[in-house]
Motif scaffolding. Structure first.
Motif, PDB file in Angstrom:
ATOM      1  N   ILE A  31     -28.098  -9.313 -52.832  1.00 50.67           N
ATOM      2  CA  ILE A  31     -28.186 -10.267 -53.940  1.00 50.67           C
ATOM      3  C   ILE A  31     -27.302  -9.730 -55.061  1.00 50.67           C
ATOM      4  O   ILE A  31     -27.260  -8.529 -55.304  1.00 50.67           O
ATOM      5  CB  ILE A  31     -29.626 -10.402 -54.477  1.00 50.67           C
ATOM      6  CG1 ILE A  31     -30.603 -10.778 -53.366  1.00 50.67           C
ATOM      7  CG2 ILE A  31     -29.691 -11.422 -55.613  1.00 50.67           C
ATOM      8  CD1 ILE A  31     -32.067 -10.779 -53.804  1.00 50.67           C
ATOM      9  N   ALA A  32     -26.616 -10.627 -55.760  1.00 47.09           N
ATOM     10  CA  ALA A  32     -25.830 -10.209 -56.923  1.00 47.09           C
ATOM     11  C   ALA A  32     -25.814 -11.337 -57.951  1.00 47.09           C
ATOM     12  O   ALA A  32     -25.622 -12.507 -57.594  1.00 47.09           O
ATOM     13  CB  ALA A  32     -24.398  -9.861 -56.517  1.00 47.09           C
ATOM     14  N   LYS A  36     -21.662 -10.045 -61.097  1.00 45.89           N
ATOM     15  CA  LYS A  36     -21.660  -8.869 -60.227  1.00 45.89           C
ATOM     16  C   LYS A  36     -21.281  -9.211 -58.781  1.00 45.89           C
ATOM     17  O   LYS A  36     -21.252  -8.335 -57.926  1.00 45.89           O
ATOM     18  CB  LYS A  36     -23.041  -8.186 -60.233  1.00 45.89           C
ATOM     19  CG  LYS A  36     -23.405  -7.593 -61.578  1.00 45.89           C
ATOM     20  CD  LYS A  36     -22.484  -6.438 -61.913  1.00 45.89           C
ATOM     21  CE  LYS A  36     -22.842  -5.764 -63.204  1.00 45.89           C
ATOM     22  NZ  LYS A  36     -21.995  -4.592 -63.446  1.00 45.89           N
ATOM     23  N   LYS A  37     -20.976 -10.482 -58.519  1.00 43.86           N
ATOM     24  CA  LYS A  37     -20.632 -10.880 -57.143  1.00 43.86           C
ATOM     25  C   LYS A  37     -19.348 -10.199 -56.662  1.00 43.86           C
ATOM     26  O   LYS A  37     -19.270  -9.764 -55.519  1.00 43.86           O
ATOM     27  CB  LYS A  37     -20.547 -12.395 -57.033  1.00 43.86           C
ATOM     28  CG  LYS A  37     -21.928 -13.051 -57.152  1.00 43.86           C
ATOM     29  CD  LYS A  37     -21.895 -14.502 -56.824  1.00 43.86           C
ATOM     30  CE  LYS A  37     -23.177 -15.232 -57.171  1.00 43.86           C
ATOM     31  NZ  LYS A  37     -24.420 -14.581 -56.885  1.00 43.86           N
ATOM     32  N   ASP A  38     -18.345 -10.087 -57.527  1.00 45.19           N
ATOM     33  CA  ASP A  38     -17.113  -9.392 -57.138  1.00 45.19           C
ATOM     34  C   ASP A  38     -17.404  -7.930 -56.810  1.00 45.19           C
ATOM     35  O   ASP A  38     -16.836  -7.372 -55.870  1.00 45.19           O
ATOM     36  CB  ASP A  38     -16.067  -9.469 -58.261  1.00 45.19           C
ATOM     37  CG  ASP A  38     -15.475 -10.861 -58.421  1.00 45.19           C
ATOM     38  OD1 ASP A  38     -15.580 -11.678 -57.481  1.00 45.19           O
ATOM     39  OD2 ASP A  38     -14.907 -11.128 -59.504  1.00 45.19           O
ATOM     40  N   ASP A  39     -18.299  -7.306 -57.584  1.00 46.96           N
ATOM     41  CA  ASP A  39     -18.677  -5.917 -57.323  1.00 46.96           C
ATOM     42  C   ASP A  39     -19.371  -5.789 -55.968  1.00 46.96           C
ATOM     43  O   ASP A  39     -19.149  -4.826 -55.231  1.00 46.96           O
ATOM     44  CB  ASP A  39     -19.611  -5.386 -58.410  1.00 46.96           C
ATOM     45  CG  ASP A  39     -18.939  -5.244 -59.770  1.00 46.96           C
ATOM     46  OD1 ASP A  39     -17.694  -5.277 -59.827  1.00 46.96           O
ATOM     47  OD2 ASP A  39     -19.665  -5.112 -60.766  1.00 46.96           O
ATOM     48  N   MET A  40     -20.212  -6.769 -55.621  1.00 52.95           N
ATOM     49  CA  MET A  40     -20.905  -6.741 -54.328  1.00 52.95           C
ATOM     50  C   MET A  40     -19.907  -6.871 -53.177  1.00 52.95           C
ATOM     51  O   MET A  40     -20.003  -6.152 -52.177  1.00 52.95           O
ATOM     52  CB  MET A  40     -21.947  -7.854 -54.245  1.00 52.95           C
ATOM     53  CG  MET A  40     -22.702  -7.891 -52.921  1.00 52.95           C
ATOM     54  SD  MET A  40     -23.721  -6.435 -52.585  1.00 52.95           S
ATOM     55  CE  MET A  40     -25.162  -6.836 -53.568  1.00 52.95           C
ATOM     56  N   ARG A  65     -19.982 -15.138 -50.134  1.00 50.30           N
ATOM     57  CA  ARG A  65     -18.846 -14.374 -50.674  1.00 50.30           C
ATOM     58  C   ARG A  65     -18.635 -13.084 -49.903  1.00 50.30           C
ATOM     59  O   ARG A  65     -17.507 -12.703 -49.602  1.00 50.30           O
ATOM     60  CB  ARG A  65     -19.070 -14.058 -52.161  1.00 50.30           C
ATOM     61  CG  ARG A  65     -19.063 -15.240 -53.109  1.00 50.30           C
ATOM     62  CD  ARG A  65     -17.694 -15.560 -53.697  1.00 50.30           C
ATOM     63  NE  ARG A  65     -16.961 -14.420 -54.175  1.00 50.30           N
ATOM     64  CZ  ARG A  65     -16.995 -13.935 -55.424  1.00 50.30           C
ATOM     65  NH1 ARG A  65     -17.767 -14.510 -56.334  1.00 50.30           N
ATOM     66  NH2 ARG A  65     -16.270 -12.900 -55.765  1.00 50.30           N
ATOM     67  N   VAL A  66     -19.736 -12.378 -49.560  1.00 50.91           N
ATOM     68  CA  VAL A  66     -19.614 -11.130 -48.803  1.00 50.91           C
ATOM     69  C   VAL A  66     -19.052 -11.420 -47.416  1.00 50.91           C
ATOM     70  O   VAL A  66     -18.132 -10.733 -46.949  1.00 50.91           O
ATOM     71  CB  VAL A  66     -20.964 -10.381 -48.715  1.00 50.91           C
ATOM     72  CG1 VAL A  66     -20.898  -9.235 -47.710  1.00 50.91           C
ATOM     73  CG2 VAL A  66     -21.368  -9.857 -50.093  1.00 50.91           C
ATOM     74  N   ALA A  67     -19.553 -12.446 -46.750  1.00 46.29           N
ATOM     75  CA  ALA A  67     -19.063 -12.794 -45.414  1.00 46.29           C
ATOM     76  C   ALA A  67     -17.585 -13.158 -45.462  1.00 46.29           C
ATOM     77  O   ALA A  67     -16.786 -12.675 -44.646  1.00 46.29           O
ATOM     78  CB  ALA A  67     -19.879 -13.954 -44.838  1.00 46.29           C
ATOM     79  N   LEU A 100     -33.056  -3.418 -49.966  1.00 46.69           N
ATOM     80  CA  LEU A 100     -32.502  -4.477 -50.796  1.00 46.69           C
ATOM     81  C   LEU A 100     -31.435  -3.898 -51.709  1.00 46.69           C
ATOM     82  O   LEU A 100     -31.674  -2.906 -52.402  1.00 46.69           O
ATOM     83  CB  LEU A 100     -33.618  -5.120 -51.638  1.00 46.69           C
ATOM     84  CG  LEU A 100     -33.196  -6.203 -52.624  1.00 46.69           C
ATOM     85  CD1 LEU A 100     -32.557  -7.393 -51.909  1.00 46.69           C
ATOM     86  CD2 LEU A 100     -34.404  -6.650 -53.454  1.00 46.69           C
ATOM     87  N   ILE A 101     -30.274  -4.509 -51.683  1.00 51.28           N
ATOM     88  CA  ILE A 101     -29.201  -4.165 -52.613  1.00 51.28           C
ATOM     89  C   ILE A 101     -29.064  -5.369 -53.544  1.00 51.28           C
ATOM     90  O   ILE A 101     -28.706  -6.459 -53.103  1.00 51.28           O
ATOM     91  CB  ILE A 101     -27.886  -3.850 -51.885  1.00 51.28           C
ATOM     92  CG1 ILE A 101     -28.081  -2.647 -50.965  1.00 51.28           C
ATOM     93  CG2 ILE A 101     -26.763  -3.602 -52.897  1.00 51.28           C
ATOM     94  CD1 ILE A 101     -26.877  -2.322 -50.088  1.00 51.28           C
ATOM     95  N   PHE A 102     -29.389  -5.166 -54.809  1.00 49.96           N
ATOM     96  CA  PHE A 102     -29.461  -6.252 -55.780  1.00 49.96           C
ATOM     97  C   PHE A 102     -28.672  -5.835 -57.015  1.00 49.96           C
ATOM     98  O   PHE A 102     -29.177  -5.109 -57.869  1.00 49.96           O
ATOM     99  CB  PHE A 102     -30.925  -6.508 -56.125  1.00 49.96           C
ATOM    100  CG  PHE A 102     -31.186  -7.732 -56.957  1.00 49.96           C
ATOM    101  CD1 PHE A 102     -30.176  -8.456 -57.561  1.00 49.96           C
ATOM    102  CD2 PHE A 102     -32.487  -8.166 -57.138  1.00 49.96           C
ATOM    103  CE1 PHE A 102     -30.439  -9.583 -58.323  1.00 49.96           C
ATOM    104  CE2 PHE A 102     -32.777  -9.296 -57.900  1.00 49.96           C
ATOM    105  CZ  PHE A 102     -31.749 -10.004 -58.491  1.00 49.96           C
TER     106      PHE A 102
END
Length: 144
Positions: A31-32, A36-40, A65-67, A100-102
């Protein structure tokens, strides 16, 4: 196995060889917050080889986004504010999430702060490792 627990064959964890040690597949939630989505994605790209040995689930946009950014397989749930955080919480309560990575944005007001607090409470209650930034996420991955 506790009473009332059923074994889901889809959730059985199969050991895999990784060099000299055996790696057991774990399920990791991703979750981000928006900023923080770019960081994830960068984190997942930097740790792609290790993350590929686990089952990944993510809230809507983060999972997508990660996929897209890494080529990893991520099971996408609903967007966080639309119930994705609750889905991750349910996975924790059902014993189907191992970590969980949040990535939380500490500089922004959180419109769904109640959901964040609920996830924090569930992760604490069910004693699963939670990472809120890159340093702790690396430590969690190393421990898995």
């Amino acid at each position: 196995m506790p009473l009332g627990t059923t074994l889901d064959p889809m959730q059985e964890q199969q050991p895999q060889r990784n060099g000299a040690r055996v790696v057991t597949r774990k399920t990791i939630g991703l979750i981000a917050h928006d900023d923080k989505k770019d960081d994830m994605v960068a984190f997942a790209l930097a740790h792609k080889t290790q993350l590929a040995t686990h089952d990944l689930v993510g809230t809507g946009t983060t999972g997508g986004r990660v996929a897209q950014g890494t080529g990893l397989t991520v099971t996408a749930l609903k967007s966080g504010p639309l119930g994705g955080d609750a889905q991750i919480g349910a996975m924790i309560a059902e014993g189907r999430l191992d970590a969980l990575i949040f990535f939380i944005d500490p500089m922004s007001a959180l419109p769904h702060d109640v959901d964040v607090k609920a996830l924090t409470r569930l992760a604490t209650l069910y004693d699963i490792p939670v990472a809120y930034n890159k340093s702790t996420a690396e430590a969690v991955l190393k421990a898995l």
